[in-house]
Design an enzyme around this catalytic site. Structure first.
Site, PDB file in Angstrom:
ATOM      1  N   HIS A  64      27.862  44.979  50.600  1.00 30.48           N
ATOM      2  CA  HIS A  64      29.248  45.124  50.116  1.00 30.48           C
ATOM      3  C   HIS A  64      29.785  43.783  49.612  1.00 30.48           C
ATOM      4  O   HIS A  64      30.409  43.049  50.394  1.00 30.48           O
ATOM      5  CB  HIS A  64      30.150  45.620  51.252  1.00 30.48           C
ATOM      6  CG  HIS A  64      29.880  47.023  51.663  1.00 30.48           C
ATOM      7  ND1 HIS A  64      30.614  48.085  51.193  1.00 30.48           N
ATOM      8  CD2 HIS A  64      28.942  47.547  52.484  1.00 30.48           C
ATOM      9  CE1 HIS A  64      30.147  49.204  51.719  1.00 30.48           C
ATOM     10  NE2 HIS A  64      29.132  48.904  52.511  1.00 30.48           N
TER      11      HIS A  64
ATOM     12  N   GLU B 156      32.277  43.235  47.836  1.00 32.47           N
ATOM     13  CA  GLU B 156      33.754  43.227  47.771  1.00 32.47           C
ATOM     14  C   GLU B 156      34.396  42.519  48.965  1.00 32.47           C
ATOM     15  O   GLU B 156      35.493  41.975  48.842  1.00 32.47           O
ATOM     16  CB  GLU B 156      34.301  44.660  47.632  1.00 32.47           C
ATOM     17  CG  GLU B 156      34.133  45.588  48.837  1.00 32.47           C
ATOM     18  CD  GLU B 156      32.798  46.302  48.902  1.00 32.47           C
ATOM     19  OE1 GLU B 156      31.829  45.841  48.262  1.00 32.47           O
ATOM     20  OE2 GLU B 156      32.709  47.331  49.616  1.00 32.47           O
TER      21      GLU B 156
ATOM     22  N   CYS C 111      26.427  49.990  47.799  1.00 31.76           N
ATOM     23  CA  CYS C 111      25.925  50.675  48.997  1.00 31.76           C
ATOM     24  C   CYS C 111      25.484  52.101  48.654  1.00 31.76           C
ATOM     25  O   CYS C 111      24.458  52.268  48.012  1.00 31.76           O
ATOM     26  CB  CYS C 111      26.932  50.604  50.132  1.00 31.76           C
ATOM     27  SG  CYS C 111      26.105  50.692  51.724  1.00 31.76           S
TER      28      CYS C 111
END
Ligand code: GLN
Length: 536
Positions: A510, A512, A384
């Protein structure tokens, strides 16, 4: 009318006992026994969601596919259960009051005084039952944020009391998570704080069904008997939860203590199946027995509170197991890189990850870290804001646009290589107005990301306002920055890479948030693999 059973998890004595991990571990055990389970978190604060909170307050803001900005515990739920959550899985007091007040303005309570009981508690009960009423779940576990006795938790505890009564003993139970402190001077574990917190719960009309006791030392049968006597539970309903070396051990520990069996018995659910944690334990085995070691620098501005980067560090843990490699994270404050000897700070790293973030504090440090990774062929992963700074760095140092920037940091820069998205320009409100949730991305085959994902269409979660400025696309491409992932509809750039670099990937989304124990995220796996190659 659904047959869903409800498990409520309350906390006593102190905060930070790990209610989320206990809830997720119990859910995991029930899931591998064949039940469909989901977990919900009720947060007693007045913000509508944690999207407007500084990470120093509550750690990371976790984002779901449907674009909800939620508590970081939902990340644990997804990582443990490997199924997505949504807005319905996280409710705050702010959201409860917002809907009650909206109803009042519409006239839904016309003539009545709107009160905490029954209006707020009704809304809480409605939110708890939403997940059960979908018919998708055999069991819904609801975690009540905060600690019993807190003023702001009272309406939740009262709603649980009412629901226990309405649903009946065999359909709804309460697990109370508490702390058994060890007094070193006396050499003793102490039960008194737990007695008091159970008493507080009972004053609200709730008798816990199960006590889960967090402890640093083994709890003897004697102590269990004492707890049972004082707290209105049976000895077998006192479950020890001893400190573990990793959160991923907790499902096994809870199984050994019989938490799942106790819960199933109370809910009158039969399970012939023993929990099979085979895939889970394969992960644990690899995680605990690494064959190599790498060091990755995580560059961020909230590094003092590692919970701010919870999903990133867990995704690195998942990737560490996949690669049978121990990943040591060196937490580096971006402000420490703004001046002085960068090489000294970043010496010895096998990979550099520039983290997400907002605002300009420490931003020049992030840009320097990108430059160092790019020029020294160190595997680089920008997430990001980290991706945006990779574009800024390249524009400054390769294209030669010395004042290239993101308009988030410098509104009037001559080269706004990252700028506000068109549909963000008129947005004035801060809450829930970013580009949020799942968006598609098309990947080009000639790329490191294709090698990682092994497919050309992906969907990943977003949380940002600023974007790659397509006016600079051709120049960046001509000079070696490749755009290897693009949104097929909007043509917004999602992924950048650099030619002539072993592994340099920046992603606008993102990744993750989607890494789980059973499905480690391919980009994290590939990044760690690249750092392993670097270490050799
Ligand atoms: N501040 C940047 C934006 O809003 C990046 C956000 C992030 O890293 N999540 O676009």
């Amino acid at each position: 009318m659904s047959n869903t059973k409800y498990v409520f998890v309350t906390g006593g004595v102190t905060s930070s006992l790990g209610k989320g991990i206990i809830a997720a571990s119990l859910a995991k055990l029930l899931q591998v026994r064949g039940f469909s389970v989901t977990i919900q978190k009720l947060d007693p604060y007045i913000n509508i969601d944690p999207g407007t909170l500084n990470p120093y307050e509550h750690g990371e803001c976790y984002v779901t596919d449907d674009g909800a900005e939620t508590d970081l515990d939902l990340g644990h739920y997804e990582r443990f259960l490997n199924i997505p959550t949504s807005q319905a899985n996280n409710v705050t007091t702010g959201r409860i009051y917002q809907s009650v007040i909206e109803k009042e303005r519409k006239g839904e309570f016309l003539g009545k005084t709107v009160q905490v009981i029954p209006h707020i508690t009704d809304e809480i009960k409605h939110r708890i039952k939403i997940l059960g009423n979908t018919g998708d779940f055999d069991i819904v576990i609801t975690e009540i944020g905060g600690t019993v006795g807190d003023i702001e938790s009272l309406p939740y505890v009262e709603s649980v009391r009412q629901l226990l009564w309405e649903l009946g003993k065999e359909n709804a139970i309460v697990i109370h998570l508490t702390l058994i402190p060890y007094l070193a001077a006396a050499g003793e574990l102490k039960t008194k704080p737990t007695q008091h917190s159970v008493k507080t719960l009972m004053q609200s009309g709730i008798n816990p069904d199960v006590l889960v006791c967090r402890t640093e030392h083994e709890i003897s049968e004697d102590i269990k008997r004492k707890l049972a006597l004082f707290c209105n539970v049976k000895t077998e309903d006192v479950i020890q939860s001893i400190d573990a070396s990793t959160i991923y051990d907790v499902p096994n520990l809870m199984f050994e203590e019989g938490l799942d069996t106790v819960v199933l018995n109370k809910l009158q659910l039969c399970s012939e199946k023993q929990p099979q944690l085979t895939a889970w334990n394969n992960f644990l085995d690899k995680y605990k027995n690494p064959k190599s070691i790498v060091e990755i620098g995580l560059i961020g501005k909230y590094v003092e509170l590692q919970d701010s980067y919870k999903s990133i560090s867990e995704a690195l843990n998942h990737a560490s197991a996949s690669n049978e490699t121990k990943v040591n994270v060196r937490w580096i404050h971006s402000e420490d890189l703004t001046s002085g000897n960068i090489a000294e700070h970043l010496k010895g790293l096998n990979g550099i990850l520039v983290a997400p973030g907002f605002g300009d504090r420490g931003i020049e440090g992030k840009i320097k870290a990108v430059q160092y990774a790019r020029e020294n062929n160190i595997p680089f992963f920008g997430i990001c804001l980290g991706m945006q700074m990779a574009v800024v760095e390249f524009s400054r140092n390769v294209l030669g646009y010395k004042d290239a920037s993101s308009t988030e940091m410098n509104e009037n820069c001559a080269h706004p290589v990252i700028n506000l998205m068109e549909d963000q320009k008129d947005v004035t409100k801060k809450g829930g107005t970013m580009r949020l949730g799942a968006w598609d991305c098309e990947i080009s085959k000639e790329s490191n990301v294709f090698k990682a994902y092994n497919k050309t269409m992906i969907s990943e979660r977003h949380r940002h306002r600023y974007e790659f400025n397509n006016e600079y696309l051709e120049q960046l491409r001509a000079n070696g920055m490749k755009t290897t992932g693009v949104n097929p509809k909007t043509k917004l750039v999602e992924i950048v890479e650099i030619s002539n670099h072993p592994w340099f990937v920046g992603v606008q989304y993102h990744p993750e948030y989607k890494s789980t124990v059973l499905n480690p995220h391919p980009l994290f796996v590939d990044f760690v693999k690249a750092t392993l190659q670097h270490s050799k």
